[in-house]
Design a protein around this motif. Structure first.
Motif, PDB file in Angstrom:
ATOM      1  N   TYR A   1      55.010 -38.705  14.960  1.00  0.00           N
ATOM      2  CA  TYR A   1      55.144 -40.054  15.510  1.00  0.00           C
ATOM      3  C   TYR A   1      56.353 -40.779  14.916  1.00  0.00           C
ATOM      4  CZ  TYR A   1      50.422 -39.581  17.366  1.00  0.00           C
ATOM      5  OH  TYR A   1      49.308 -39.164  18.058  1.00  0.00           O
TER       6      TYR A   1
ATOM      7  N   GLY B   1      47.173 -51.947  21.322  1.00  0.00           N
ATOM      8  CA  GLY B   1      47.953 -50.860  20.764  1.00  0.00           C
ATOM      9  C   GLY B   1      48.945 -51.314  19.722  1.00  0.00           C
TER      10      GLY B   1
ATOM     11  N   HIS C   1      58.891 -47.607  19.025  1.00  0.00           N
ATOM     12  CA  HIS C   1      57.938 -46.780  19.746  1.00  0.00           C
ATOM     13  C   HIS C   1      56.707 -47.614  20.067  1.00  0.00           C
ATOM     14  CE1 HIS C   1      59.869 -43.410  17.217  1.00  0.00           C
ATOM     15  NE2 HIS C   1      60.449 -43.433  18.387  1.00  0.00           N
TER      16      HIS C   1
ATOM     17  N   LEU D   1      52.630 -47.480  21.607  1.00  0.00           N
ATOM     18  CA  LEU D   1      51.436 -46.703  21.935  1.00  0.00           C
ATOM     19  C   LEU D   1      50.358 -47.676  22.393  1.00  0.00           C
ATOM     20  CD1 LEU D   1      51.298 -44.364  18.796  1.00  0.00           C
ATOM     21  CD2 LEU D   1      52.145 -43.746  21.057  1.00  0.00           C
TER      22      LEU D   1
ATOM     23  N   THR E   1      46.401 -48.176  24.498  1.00  0.00           N
ATOM     24  CA  THR E   1      45.216 -47.716  25.208  1.00  0.00           C
ATOM     25  C   THR E   1      44.897 -48.770  26.262  1.00  0.00           C
ATOM     26  OG1 THR E   1      44.300 -46.459  23.372  1.00  0.00           O
ATOM     27  CG2 THR E   1      42.765 -47.191  25.045  1.00  0.00           C
TER      28      THR E   1
ATOM     29  N   PHE F   1      46.153 -43.529  28.229  1.00  0.00           N
ATOM     30  CA  PHE F   1      46.966 -43.575  27.012  1.00  0.00           C
ATOM     31  C   PHE F   1      48.424 -43.671  27.420  1.00  0.00           C
ATOM     32  CE2 PHE F   1      49.346 -40.911  23.824  1.00  0.00           C
ATOM     33  CZ  PHE F   1      49.461 -41.933  22.896  1.00  0.00           C
TER      34      PHE F   1
ATOM     35  N   GLN G   1      52.400 -44.052  26.148  1.00  0.00           N
ATOM     36  CA  GLN G   1      53.340 -43.955  25.052  1.00  0.00           C
ATOM     37  C   GLN G   1      54.744 -44.139  25.602  1.00  0.00           C
ATOM     38  OE1 GLN G   1      53.673 -40.176  23.095  1.00  0.00           O
ATOM     39  NE2 GLN G   1      53.230 -38.994  24.933  1.00  0.00           N
TER      40      GLN G   1
ATOM     41  N   TYR H   1      52.386 -41.617  30.632  1.00  0.00           N
ATOM     42  CA  TYR H   1      50.981 -41.948  30.410  1.00  0.00           C
ATOM     43  C   TYR H   1      50.108 -40.813  30.929  1.00  0.00           C
ATOM     44  CZ  TYR H   1      49.890 -42.804  35.341  1.00  0.00           C
ATOM     45  OH  TYR H   1      49.656 -42.643  36.688  1.00  0.00           O
TER      46      TYR H   1
END
Length: 471
Positions: A191, A410, A417, A419, A421, A432, A434, A447
Motif C-alpha cells: 500500500y 475510508g 492514495h 481507499l 468502502t 471497495f 481504490q 473498484y
C-alpha cells in the motif's frame, strides 16, 4: 460472465487449431477458457485472454507469460506460448484440473483445515516460492492467497497460479505506484511506495495459513497499521483465540510472519516454513508429512540497508488514515487486541497523530461528480460523492451511484492514495474503491464488489470524479 466474450470464442475454433469447450473462470482482468488441441494427442490446455487492453495491462500480461515460460517447478504452471490475435492478447497454459483452496476451504464443516492437512497442501507452494526467490533475478509473486492455489484432482502437488502482479525483484529499484493486492493477504508495503521484496510473499503465505487454519481471513494490513497508530492495539485477532487447539508455538510463528514491519518477519520463505514445521512437530511424536522443501538451500543477506528499513517503516507508519466502517465488511474492525503468546515480540507503540501530522494530508473538495464504468457489463453511469467530511486522513460522506444512495467511509494517505468502502443499502455486498487524488484535483481509480472475505467478486470496473459545486 461476459456473454459477448463467450459468444465470440465459444464453441468456435481458435487459431484453426484449438476447440474452445468452456469458460473455466474469469477475473477482473482476464478470462480463462478450456481448449482442446486438434493436433497430436488432443490434450487440453487453458487459454487465458486479457480483457483489459490498456498498455500497462498489456505489458503486465506479457511479463507474466515471459516469466512463467522461463520457470520449471512442479508447483508452478507451465506456459507454452503468448501471442496476439487482432487487438487481444492470449496465453496458452497447462490445464490444471482441480478446485482452488478457497473453494475447498468453504466446503469444510467449519471452513477451515487441520494443521497437518494445511502443511501438506502448502509445502509445495513454500518450495515453489523458495525457487522463485532464489533465482538469479528473484521473482516476487505478491498475490498469495487460497484462491490462487489449485489442488489437482489427479493427486499431484498443489500449484501456485496467477502471476498477474508478480515482479522481478531488484533491491535498488524504486516504485511510485500502489499495487493491486487482495484485502487480508496483501502486506502493508504493497500500500506504500517503498516497494515489495521477498518478505511480501512471506506475509501472503502466512495470511493464507491463518485463513486455512481458522476459517477467517485476517484483517487487512492497511487497517492494522491505522489501528496501531490511533488505537495503540493491533486489531489482528490472535490465531490461538480462533483455534484454541492450535499450539502457541505454531500461532507465534505465523504471527511473526504477519508482522507489519517487514524486517521483523523471517528472512526467507524457507526460514519461515522450517520454523512452522518445527513448531508443528513439537506437539506430535510422529510426523505425517515431509516438511523440508526439496529445492536447494541458498543463503542470502537481507536486501534492505539500515537506512532503507527505516524509510520503509516510516512510510508505513504514515498510513494512519483509516476509520472503521459500521457495517462494511472490508474495513470492519473486529475489536480484538493482540494477545501475548509466549515470547511473541512486543508491538511498538505509536502516538496519536499531531496537528502537524494531520496537516500533511491533502484536502478533498466537499463534493465530486463523475462517472463509474462497469467493465463486466460495459455500462457507464453517474457517480456523485457529497457531504464529504475529512479529519486528517479519515474521510466519510454520501455517495449516489446511478441514483442509488449510500455512504462511504475510508482513507486518504499523504501519498494521495485513496481507499473507500461504499455501502448501498439495496446492494447485497459493499464495493471497495481504490485510487488516487491527482494533481488536477480529480479522483480516479478502480473498484470491485467484495464478498464476506474481502475478496473481489461480481461487479468490477473503473471510476473517475471531478470537484463539483456544493449540493
Amino acid at each position: 460472465m461476459d456473454e459477448y466474450r463467450v459468444v465470440r470464442l465459444h464453441p468456435k475454433i481458435f487459431k484453426e487449431r484449438y476447440d474452445v469447450e468452456e469458460v473455466l473462470g474469469r477475473g477482473g482482468f482476464s478470462t480463462v477458457y478450456l481448449v482442446k488441441d486438434r493436433e497430436g494427442e488432443r490434450q487440453h490446455f487453458a487459454l487465458k485472454e486479457l480483457l483489459d487492453q490498456e498498455p500497462a495491462e498489456q505489458a503486465r500480461f506479457k511479463f507474466e507469460a515471459e516469466l512463467l515460460m522461463r520457470l520449471d517447478h512442479p508447483a508452478l504452471p507451465s506456459v507454452y506460448k503468448q501471442f496476439e490475435e487482432g487487438e487481444r492478447s492470449y496465453m496458452l497454459m497447462e490445464y490444471i484440473d482441480g478446485p482452488n483452496l478457497e473453494v475447498l476451504r468453504k466446503q469444510q464443516t467449519n471452513r477451515n483445515f487441520p494443521l497437518r492437512e494445511t502443511l501438506t497442501m502448502l509445502t509445495p507452494v513454500a518450495d515453489a516460492l523458495t525457487y522463485l526467490h532464489t533465482r538469479t533475478t528473484p521473482i516476487i509473486h505478491r498475490d498469495i492467497k487460497p484462491a490462487n492455489i489449485i489442488v489437482p484432482k489427479q493427486g499431484k502437488t498443489a500449484v501456485l497460479v496467477d502471476f498477474g502482479i508478480a515482479k522481478a525483484y531488484h533491491p535498488d529499484a524504486t516504485t511510485t505506484a500502489i499495487r493491486r493486492c487482495t484485502p487480508g493477504y496483501g502486506a502493508p508495503e504493497q500500500y506504500s511506495t517503498e516497494g515489495s521484496d521477498r518478505r511480501t510473499d512471506i506475509y501472503g503465505l502466512a495470511a493464507t495459513c491463518y485463513t486455512l487454519l481458522s476459517g477467517t481471513v485476517p484483517i487487512d494490513a492497511f487497517q492494522r497499521v491505522t489501528q496501531l497508530a490511533t488505537k495503540k492495539a493491533d486489531p489482528l485477532q490472535p490465531l490461538i483465540e480462533l483455534v484454541p487447539s492450535l499450539s502457541p508455538q505454531v500461532a507465534q510463528v505465523i504471527h511473526r510472519a504477519l508482522e507489519l514491519d517487514g524486517t521483523q518477519r523471517y528472512d526467507s520463505i524457507e526460514q519461515f516454513w522450517q520454523a512452522l514445521q518445527k513448531a508443528a512437530l513439537g506437539g506430535s511424536r510422529t510426523p505425517s508429512v515431509v516438511l523440508v522443501p526439496t529445492f536447494a538451500k541458498i543463503n542470502r543477506q537481507r536486501q534492505l540497508s539500515s537506512l532503507g528499513r527505516n524509510v520503509a517503516m516510516f512510510s508505513i507508519l504514515l498510513l494512519v488514515a483509516l476509520v472503521a466502517v459500521g457495517s462494511g465488511i472490508y474495513f470492519q474492525y473486529n475489536g480484538h487486541s493482540a494477545a501475548k503468546m509466549g515470547a511473541t515480540p512486543t508491538t511498538p507503540q505509536h502516538s496519536i497523530p499531531t496537528a502537524t501530522q494531520v496537516s500533511l494530508y491533502p484536502q478533498l473538495a466537499p463534493t465530486y461528480d463523475g462517472t463509474i464504468s462497469n467493465l463486466q457489463t460495459n455500462k457507464t453511469g453517474s457517480l456523485q460523492m457529497t457531504a464529504i467530511q475529512q479529519q486528517g486522513g479519515e474521510i466519510k460522506g454520501i455517495v449516489l451511484k446511478e441514483q442509488e444512495k449510500g455512504s462511504f467511509t475510508g482513507a486518504l494517505d499523504i501519498s494521495r492514495h485513496i481507499l473507500l468502502t461504499v455501502t448501498i443499502p439495496r446492494a447485497d455486498h459493499p464495493l471497495f474503491f481504490q485510487g488516487s487524488l491527482r494533481q488536477d484535483g480529480n479522483l480516479v481509480g478502480s473498484y470491485c464488489q467484495i464478498d464476506e472475505g474481502g475478496q473481489c467478486m461480481g461487479e468490477y470496473g473503473i471510476w473517475s470524479v471531478s470537484p463539483g459545486p456544493s449540493h
